[in-house]
Design a protein around this motif. Structure first.
Motif, PDB file in Angstrom:
ATOM      1  N   LEU A  30       0.815  -1.212   0.000  1.00  0.00           N
ATOM      2  CA  LEU A  30       0.000   0.000   0.000  1.00  0.00           C
ATOM      3  C   LEU A  30       0.853   1.269   0.000  1.00  0.00           C
ATOM      4  O   LEU A  30       0.406   2.316  -0.480  1.00  0.00           O
ATOM      5  N   LEU A  31       2.071   1.176   0.488  1.00  0.00           N
ATOM      6  CA  LEU A  31       2.977   2.338   0.471  1.00  0.00           C
ATOM      7  C   LEU A  31       3.311   2.768  -0.959  1.00  0.00           C
ATOM      8  O   LEU A  31       3.612   3.927  -1.210  1.00  0.00           O
ATOM      9  N   SER A  32       3.246   1.818  -1.880  1.00  0.00           N
ATOM     10  CA  SER A  32       3.692   2.095  -3.246  1.00  0.00           C
ATOM     11  C   SER A  32       2.632   2.763  -4.132  1.00  0.00           C
ATOM     12  O   SER A  32       2.903   3.019  -5.299  1.00  0.00           O
ATOM     13  N   SER A  33       1.449   3.009  -3.609  1.00  0.00           N
ATOM     14  CA  SER A  33       0.426   3.676  -4.418  1.00  0.00           C
ATOM     15  C   SER A  33      -0.548   4.427  -3.524  1.00  0.00           C
ATOM     16  O   SER A  33      -0.496   4.319  -2.312  1.00  0.00           O
ATOM     17  N   GLU A  34      -1.466   5.148  -4.177  1.00  0.00           N
ATOM     18  CA  GLU A  34      -2.431   5.907  -3.385  1.00  0.00           C
ATOM     19  C   GLU A  34      -3.499   4.998  -2.788  1.00  0.00           C
ATOM     20  O   GLU A  34      -3.772   5.059  -1.611  1.00  0.00           O
ATOM     21  N   VAL A  35      -4.141   4.169  -3.613  1.00  0.00           N
ATOM     22  CA  VAL A  35      -5.175   3.253  -3.121  1.00  0.00           C
ATOM     23  C   VAL A  35      -5.099   1.930  -3.873  1.00  0.00           C
ATOM     24  O   VAL A  35      -4.641   1.887  -5.022  1.00  0.00           O
ATOM     25  N   LYS A  36      -5.555   0.886  -3.192  1.00  0.00           N
ATOM     26  CA  LYS A  36      -5.624  -0.434  -3.824  1.00  0.00           C
ATOM     27  C   LYS A  36      -6.801  -1.192  -3.245  1.00  0.00           C
ATOM     28  O   LYS A  36      -7.153  -1.001  -2.079  1.00  0.00           O
ATOM     29  N   THR A  37      -7.355  -2.072  -4.047  1.00  0.00           N
ATOM     30  CA  THR A  37      -8.384  -2.971  -3.545  1.00  0.00           C
ATOM     31  C   THR A  37      -7.707  -4.157  -2.880  1.00  0.00           C
ATOM     32  O   THR A  37      -6.514  -4.392  -3.081  1.00  0.00           O
ATOM     33  N   ALA A  38      -8.481  -4.922  -2.136  1.00  0.00           N
ATOM     34  CA  ALA A  38      -7.929  -6.128  -1.508  1.00  0.00           C
ATOM     35  C   ALA A  38      -7.415  -7.086  -2.581  1.00  0.00           C
ATOM     36  O   ALA A  38      -6.373  -7.716  -2.407  1.00  0.00           O
ATOM     37  N   ARG A  39      -8.115  -7.189  -3.689  1.00  0.00           N
ATOM     38  CA  ARG A  39      -7.694  -8.076  -4.784  1.00  0.00           C
ATOM     39  C   ARG A  39      -6.319  -7.663  -5.302  1.00  0.00           C
ATOM     40  O   ARG A  39      -5.464  -8.504  -5.547  1.00  0.00           O
TER      41      ARG A  39
END
Length: 171
Positions: A30-39
């Motif tokens: 998660l540090l590597s982007s702004e947002v992510k889904t669980a998938r």
């Protein structure tokens, strides 16, 4: 485990109970982007679906991560420096509170009779001070003073440890 993940485990396992390899992988992802889904976190980390949701919930409970109310949920980290400073300060206050309790116990331990030294831990639970080497309960004032000395040294080292990780101290 990558070096960055190992460092996260080293830093946060002292500050957050239960913080382990899966937590570090998900957090680093998660540090590597702004947002992510669980998938997306599953795909990038290789953590199984059954585990990732509990890991993400624990990261949220630890105030390291937050999520949207959308469907699917989007997960994102909170300001890492602010969160780290907050966690270190919480740990420092908890240690100082334990130290204060220990000092009171030591001050009341001058009598000749055998006493149990108790110190509050967590939410009102009490635990005995146990000698880690002998696994016996500490009943002697001098042993309790040695425990106090070790806690003092640990608390004094916190600002130096923060510098080792490049985080400015504000005390």
């Amino acid at each position: 485990m990558r070096e960055e993940e190992a460092l996260l485990v080293q830093v946060y396992s002292d500050l957050i109970d239960g913080f382990g390899v899966n937590h570090a992988r998900a957090y680093f992802c998660l540090l590597s982007s702004e947002v992510k889904t669980a998938r997306q976190v599953i795909e990038e980390t290789g953590i199984c679906k059954a585990t990732i949701y509990s890991v993400l919930k624990e990261l949220i409970d630890a105030d390291l991560v937050d999520c949207s109310n959308s469907n699917p949920r989007n997960y994102f980290i909170l300001d890492p420096v602010r969160v780290f400073n907050k966690k270190v300060e919480e740990k420092r206050k908890a240690l100082l509170k334990r130290l204060d309790t220990l000092e009171k116990v030591i001050a009341n331990g001058d009598s000749e009779e055998s006493q149990e030294f108790l110190i509050k831990v967590g939410k009102g639970n009490q635990t005995k001070i146990i000698n880690a080497r002998t696994k016996e309960q500490i009943k002697d004032k001098h042993e309790a003073l040695e425990v106090k000395k070790q806690i003092d040294e640990f608390v004094r080292a916190i600002p130096e440890k923060r510098k080792d990780f490049g985080v400015a101290s504000y005390y």
